[in-house]
Design a protein around this motif. Structure first.
Motif, PDB file in Angstrom:
ATOM      1  N   GLY A 484     -52.913  19.680 -39.634  1.00  0.00           N
ATOM      2  CA  GLY A 484     -52.749  19.212 -41.004  1.00  0.00           C
ATOM      3  C   GLY A 484     -53.871  19.668 -41.917  1.00  0.00           C
ATOM      4  N   ASP A 485     -55.111  19.701 -41.392  1.00  0.00           N
ATOM      5  CA  ASP A 485     -56.242  20.185 -42.200  1.00  0.00           C
ATOM      6  C   ASP A 485     -56.057  21.651 -42.554  1.00  0.00           C
ATOM      7  OD1 ASP A 485     -57.322  17.678 -41.994  1.00  0.00           O
ATOM      8  OD2 ASP A 485     -58.642  18.168 -40.309  1.00  0.00           O
ATOM      9  N   TYR A 486     -55.572  22.440 -41.575  1.00  0.00           N
ATOM     10  CA  TYR A 486     -55.322  23.855 -41.849  1.00  0.00           C
ATOM     11  C   TYR A 486     -54.252  24.034 -42.934  1.00  0.00           C
ATOM     12  CZ  TYR A 486     -58.126  25.779 -38.027  1.00  0.00           C
ATOM     13  OH  TYR A 486     -59.152  26.172 -37.221  1.00  0.00           O
ATOM     14  N   PHE A 487     -53.200  23.205 -42.875  1.00  0.00           N
ATOM     15  CA  PHE A 487     -52.125  23.318 -43.863  1.00  0.00           C
ATOM     16  C   PHE A 487     -52.652  23.074 -45.280  1.00  0.00           C
ATOM     17  CE2 PHE A 487     -48.954  21.854 -40.375  1.00  0.00           C
ATOM     18  CZ  PHE A 487     -49.037  23.107 -39.804  1.00  0.00           C
ATOM     19  N   SER A 488     -53.486  22.032 -45.440  1.00  0.00           N
ATOM     20  CA  SER A 488     -54.032  21.725 -46.767  1.00  0.00           C
ATOM     21  C   SER A 488     -54.920  22.848 -47.266  1.00  0.00           C
ATOM     22  CB  SER A 488     -54.825  20.415 -46.708  1.00  0.00           C
ATOM     23  OG  SER A 488     -54.012  19.355 -46.258  1.00  0.00           O
ATOM     24  N   TYR A 489     -55.753  23.402 -46.340  1.00  0.00           N
ATOM     25  CA  TYR A 489     -56.663  24.477 -46.746  1.00  0.00           C
ATOM     26  C   TYR A 489     -55.890  25.744 -47.119  1.00  0.00           C
ATOM     27  CZ  TYR A 489     -60.696  27.591 -46.595  1.00  0.00           C
ATOM     28  OH  TYR A 489     -61.665  28.504 -46.907  1.00  0.00           O
ATOM     29  N   LEU A 490     -54.822  26.056 -46.361  1.00  0.00           N
ATOM     30  CA  LEU A 490     -54.002  27.219 -46.690  1.00  0.00           C
ATOM     31  C   LEU A 490     -53.309  27.045 -48.038  1.00  0.00           C
ATOM     32  CD1 LEU A 490     -52.390  27.964 -43.191  1.00  0.00           C
ATOM     33  CD2 LEU A 490     -54.010  29.419 -44.426  1.00  0.00           C
ATOM     34  N   GLU A 491     -52.880  25.812 -48.351  1.00  0.00           N
ATOM     35  CA  GLU A 491     -52.251  25.546 -49.637  1.00  0.00           C
ATOM     36  C   GLU A 491     -53.220  25.807 -50.786  1.00  0.00           C
ATOM     37  OE1 GLU A 491     -49.156  24.593 -52.122  1.00  0.00           O
ATOM     38  OE2 GLU A 491     -49.022  24.567 -49.916  1.00  0.00           O
ATOM     39  N   ASN A 492     -54.500  25.374 -50.607  1.00  0.00           N
ATOM     40  CA  ASN A 492     -55.508  25.615 -51.652  1.00  0.00           C
ATOM     41  C   ASN A 492     -55.789  27.103 -51.819  1.00  0.00           C
ATOM     42  OD1 ASN A 492     -55.763  22.868 -52.080  1.00  0.00           O
ATOM     43  ND2 ASN A 492     -57.426  22.624 -50.617  1.00  0.00           N
ATOM     44  N   LEU A 493     -55.866  27.846 -50.706  1.00  0.00           N
ATOM     45  CA  LEU A 493     -56.125  29.287 -50.783  1.00  0.00           C
ATOM     46  C   LEU A 493     -54.972  30.006 -51.468  1.00  0.00           C
ATOM     47  CD1 LEU A 493     -57.654  29.966 -47.240  1.00  0.00           C
ATOM     48  CD2 LEU A 493     -58.864  29.855 -49.427  1.00  0.00           C
ATOM     49  N   LYS A 494     -53.733  29.567 -51.215  1.00  0.00           N
ATOM     50  CA  LYS A 494     -52.573  30.200 -51.866  1.00  0.00           C
ATOM     51  C   LYS A 494     -52.589  29.956 -53.372  1.00  0.00           C
ATOM     52  CE  LYS A 494     -49.014  28.098 -52.493  1.00  0.00           C
ATOM     53  NZ  LYS A 494     -47.902  27.467 -53.100  1.00  0.00           N
ATOM     54  N   ASP A 495     -52.923  28.696 -53.790  1.00  0.00           N
ATOM     55  CA  ASP A 495     -52.940  28.390 -55.218  1.00  0.00           C
ATOM     56  C   ASP A 495     -54.035  29.156 -55.946  1.00  0.00           C
ATOM     57  OD1 ASP A 495     -50.825  26.680 -54.799  1.00  0.00           O
ATOM     58  OD2 ASP A 495     -52.082  24.894 -54.594  1.00  0.00           O
ATOM     59  N   SER A 496     -55.191  29.369 -55.274  1.00  0.00           N
ATOM     60  CA  SER A 496     -56.298  30.121 -55.892  1.00  0.00           C
ATOM     61  C   SER A 496     -56.137  31.620 -55.743  1.00  0.00           C
ATOM     62  CB  SER A 496     -57.627  29.677 -55.278  1.00  0.00           C
ATOM     63  OG  SER A 496     -57.659  29.968 -53.896  1.00  0.00           O
ATOM     64  N   GLN A 497     -55.044  32.079 -55.073  1.00  0.00           N
ATOM     65  CA  GLN A 497     -54.750  33.510 -54.876  1.00  0.00           C
ATOM     66  C   GLN A 497     -55.858  34.231 -54.118  1.00  0.00           C
ATOM     67  OE1 GLN A 497     -53.639  35.405 -58.518  1.00  0.00           O
ATOM     68  NE2 GLN A 497     -51.796  34.157 -58.807  1.00  0.00           N
ATOM     69  N   VAL A 556     -49.796  45.271 -52.785  1.00  0.00           N
ATOM     70  CA  VAL A 556     -49.580  44.305 -53.862  1.00  0.00           C
ATOM     71  C   VAL A 556     -48.880  43.090 -53.272  1.00  0.00           C
ATOM     72  CG1 VAL A 556     -48.519  43.890 -56.093  1.00  0.00           C
ATOM     73  CG2 VAL A 556     -49.380  46.162 -55.545  1.00  0.00           C
ATOM     74  N   LYS A 557     -49.562  41.945 -53.287  1.00  0.00           N
ATOM     75  CA  LYS A 557     -49.030  40.729 -52.679  1.00  0.00           C
ATOM     76  C   LYS A 557     -48.408  39.849 -53.755  1.00  0.00           C
ATOM     77  CE  LYS A 557     -52.470  40.901 -49.002  1.00  0.00           C
ATOM     78  NZ  LYS A 557     -52.933  42.215 -49.383  1.00  0.00           N
ATOM     79  N   SER A 558     -47.313  39.183 -53.391  1.00  0.00           N
ATOM     80  CA  SER A 558     -46.610  38.327 -54.339  1.00  0.00           C
ATOM     81  C   SER A 558     -46.847  36.865 -53.981  1.00  0.00           C
ATOM     82  CB  SER A 558     -45.103  38.635 -54.320  1.00  0.00           C
ATOM     83  OG  SER A 558     -44.552  38.341 -53.058  1.00  0.00           O
ATOM     84  N   GLN A 559     -46.904  36.035 -55.030  1.00  0.00           N
ATOM     85  CA  GLN A 559     -47.102  34.601 -54.827  1.00  0.00           C
ATOM     86  C   GLN A 559     -45.902  33.996 -54.098  1.00  0.00           C
ATOM     87  OE1 GLN A 559     -49.890  33.273 -55.842  1.00  0.00           O
ATOM     88  NE2 GLN A 559     -49.617  31.082 -55.570  1.00  0.00           N
ATOM     89  N   GLU A 560     -44.690  34.500 -54.386  1.00  0.00           N
ATOM     90  CA  GLU A 560     -43.499  33.954 -53.728  1.00  0.00           C
ATOM     91  C   GLU A 560     -43.504  34.267 -52.235  1.00  0.00           C
ATOM     92  OE1 GLU A 560     -43.530  35.854 -56.328  1.00  0.00           O
ATOM     93  OE2 GLU A 560     -42.921  34.535 -57.992  1.00  0.00           O
ATOM     94  N   GLY A 561     -43.906  35.497 -51.874  1.00  0.00           N
ATOM     95  CA  GLY A 561     -43.951  35.860 -50.456  1.00  0.00           C
ATOM     96  C   GLY A 561     -44.947  35.026 -49.683  1.00  0.00           C
ATOM     97  N   ILE A 562     -46.131  34.772 -50.274  1.00  0.00           N
ATOM     98  CA  ILE A 562     -47.146  33.941 -49.611  1.00  0.00           C
ATOM     99  C   ILE A 562     -46.636  32.510 -49.455  1.00  0.00           C
ATOM    100  CG2 ILE A 562     -49.512  33.084 -49.773  1.00  0.00           C
ATOM    101  CD1 ILE A 562     -49.381  36.023 -49.171  1.00  0.00           C
ATOM    102  N   SER A 563     -45.935  32.005 -50.474  1.00  0.00           N
ATOM    103  CA  SER A 563     -45.400  30.637 -50.397  1.00  0.00           C
ATOM    104  C   SER A 563     -44.378  30.514 -49.269  1.00  0.00           C
ATOM    105  CB  SER A 563     -44.761  30.254 -51.730  1.00  0.00           C
ATOM    106  OG  SER A 563     -45.700  30.308 -52.776  1.00  0.00           O
ATOM    107  N   GLU A 564     -43.502  31.515 -49.111  1.00  0.00           N
ATOM    108  CA  GLU A 564     -42.520  31.486 -48.029  1.00  0.00           C
ATOM    109  C   GLU A 564     -43.209  31.513 -46.665  1.00  0.00           C
ATOM    110  OE1 GLU A 564     -39.256  31.131 -47.991  1.00  0.00           O
ATOM    111  OE2 GLU A 564     -39.233  30.805 -50.160  1.00  0.00           O
TER     112      GLU A 564
END
Length: 578
Positions: A484-497, A556-564
């Motif tokens: 669960g800690d990893y999931f939260s940290y990955l979510e923050n990294l995705k939002d900050s790109q 070139v990375k996309s925000q949608e691809g990282i979210s999936e």
């Protein structure tokens, strides 16, 4: 009657001249070999004030060609004698043929004043078309392919190239070594990374593939520039074979007109700093250091930086150039320092100026003129410098001069030189106090931990160790990863790109979960999942690992691809860690 006919004829001629449309298309020649580019020029002329173009120019079917590039130009003039407006639209298209033989190019259409105008179709002949296949080594069945996604760039603008190797035998991928990047006079090539990616078992050509390297290319001339092949060697026990990749053609656009006079070859986004670091008083006839710093992102390693202008007030020498740059997928980022030695010729105010500096910003498609940088310094004569010194500084100077020039027969007195008065360094004091305070806290924490450990040993009673299975289950519970800690940290990294940290954290999560089940490699872990979690979970794990590797090395990375990917990571590792 004759006069009436004359007036009618003149009116008819003026009407024709007032509203005339001319549309034509022609190639630069009619016979090409397979390596030549077919250039088509389309010209539309509107002679008259009452002509309105109602549709864009419609091109014919060009499916037998690959579009390399296109450009257009238009101008409007008015004939001073007839006072008739003339508008001219010129479009040029560059095509690369896909097949050889006789090819018919159809008509170009345009609608003007509700009337359709078209050109006549014509034929061109293509000889020996170059086949677009990756170069290969037939003995070992190894293929090299150079991929450049952005082939339409400006002069001195970087474009990313990716070198990938293919082979039906995965073992051959590990034998490819000694990569030699292309070299050419009209190209500047800088490596980005020689780190190999993980092997993709299902490549574009239905063969396993692997990324060998990435590099950026700076073309320094306009037109169609061909990037030469990349070579490598395939080492085996019996022999050593050389393989080469395909070549890639770039459409290098010429920089726009209207560049400032001071523009040379800087393309990117930069800023200039001009300063003098020393705090001592500047004395005439003695050298000082002046620093010119150019920082930003672009062709930093290959561009010309501005120089210090000459002046009778000072003498300037050639600078020492140092740089600290980092090559990435978007270009070269960092700074270049030019350290000048300058000697004032007289006492007084020195007005030091640099040359004007301008660069082209490809993102904004405009030139930026930063102008001159100016540095105002004051130089003092030797007597003025002596007068400004305190009594203690004068005594120190006299003492040092005496000790430097006079040596005792017994004792070398230069070791007793009196040092100049300096300020107390509060920074060093605070750093030392911080270190002492940290050591004290660490000691108290260690003593508290040692006391609790001794207390647990006294209270603990001997207990039954249980079976091997129970012991293994207990160890696994202790090693269990809190995903669960990893999931939260990955979510923050995705939002900050912060995508680099995102993929690194995903690898750490995978490693922690594999260690939880005592599996060292991904393949062993997949077999473990197939045995204990089912083939469906094992297949999801394999597919997710491949998708992560593909997205990781995508330029070139996309925000949608990282979210999936994050959504699939949460679903999969939540099942595995139950």
């Amino acid at each position: 009657m004759t006069q009436k006919l004359f007036y009618i004829l003149m009116t008819f001629v003026s009407v024709i001249a007032y509203g005339q449309v001319e549309l034509r298309m022609k190639p630069d020649k009619s016979d090409y070999n397979g390596k030549e580019i077919v250039n088509l020029t389309i010209t539309l002329e509107l002679n008259g004030d009452n002509l309105e173009q109602q549709s864009k120019i419609q091109l014919p079917d060009l499916s037998k060609f690959s579009m390399i590039g296109s450009g257009s130009f238009n101008q409007a003039v008015r004939d001073p004698e007839s006072n008739v407006a003339v508008e001219q639209y010129i479009t040029r298209i560059a095509l690369e043929p896909k097949q050889k033989g006789k090819i018919r190019i159809g008509s170009v259409l345009v609608t003007v004043n509700n009337k359709i105008y078209k050109t006549e179709p014509f034929d061109i002949f293509i000889r020996d078309v170059e086949k677009k296949t990756v170069a290969k080594n037939t003995d070992n069945d190894v293929y090299l392919n150079m991929e450049i996604e952005d082939k339409d760039v400006y002069q001195n603008q970087p474009t990313l190239a990716v070198l990938r190797v293919y082979s039906k035998n995965i073992d051959n991928l590990r034998k490819v070594k000694n990569i030699n990047l292309p070299e050419q006079d009209n190209l500047n090539v800088h490596p980005v990374s020689f780190r190999r990616s993980e092997i993709d078992p299902s490549g574009v050509y239905n063969m396993p593939s692997q990324i060998l390297s990435m590099f950026i290319v700076f073309p320094d001339e306009s037109g169609f520039v061909e990037v030469p092949s990349v070579s490598a060697s395939v080492n085996s026990y019996s022999n050593k074979n050389k393989i080469v990749s395909n070549k890639v053609k770039l459409n290098v656009k010429k920089l726009p007109e209207g560049s400032p006079d001071c523009f040379k070859n800087a393309v990117g986004n930069f800023k200039v700093d001009f300063y003098h670091e020393a705090k001592e008083k500047i004395e005439a006839k003695k050298p000082i250091n002046i620093i010119l710093k150019v920082s930003g992102e672009g062709n930093l390693s290959d561009m010309e930086i501005p120089k210090i202008q000459a002046s009778p007030d000072y003498e300037v020498f050639a600078p020492k150039i140092t740089s600290k740059v980092k090559t990435g997928v978007e270009g070269i980022k960092g700074y270049v320092l030019a350290n000048y030695i300058l000697i004032p010729n007289k006492a007084g105010v020195l007005n030091i100026k640099t040359e004007e500096f301008a660069f082209f910003n490809p993102a904004e498609k405009e030139y930026v003129n930063l102008g001159q940088e100016t540095l105002n310094l004051t130089a003092f004569s030797h007597d003025q410098v002596l007068e400004s010194r305190t009594t203690v500084e004068k005594v120190n100077e006299y003492t040092n001069t005496l000790l430097e020039t006079v040596n005792s027969p017994v004792l070398k007195t230069t070791t007793f030189k009196v040092k100049e008065k300096s300020r107390f360094n509060w920074k060093v004091l605070f750093i030392n106090l911080g270190i002492l305070f940290g050591l004290l806290i660490a000691y108290l924490i260690f003593k508290n931990w040692q006391k609790k450990r001794d207390l647990k040993k006294v209270k603990s009673a001997p207990r039954d160790l249980g079976s091997v299975a129970e012991t293994e289950r207990a160890i696994r519970e202790n090693l269990k990863t809190d995903v669960g800690d990893y999931f939260s940290y990955l979510e923050n990294l995705k939002d900050s790109q912060n995508f680099d940290a995102f993929f690194k954290t995903a690898e750490e999560l995978d490693s922690e979960v594999r260690n939880q089940y005592f599996q060292s490699s991904k393949e062993d872990f997949r077999q473990f999942l197939e045995s204990y979690k089912g083939s469906l979970v094992a297949e999801e794990y394999r597919n997710l690992s491949q998708r992560i590797q593909i997205e990781k090395f995508t330029p070139v990375k996309s925000q949608e691809g990282i979210s999936e990917i994050l959504k699939d990571i949460i679903n999969l590792y939540s099942q595995i860690s139950k």
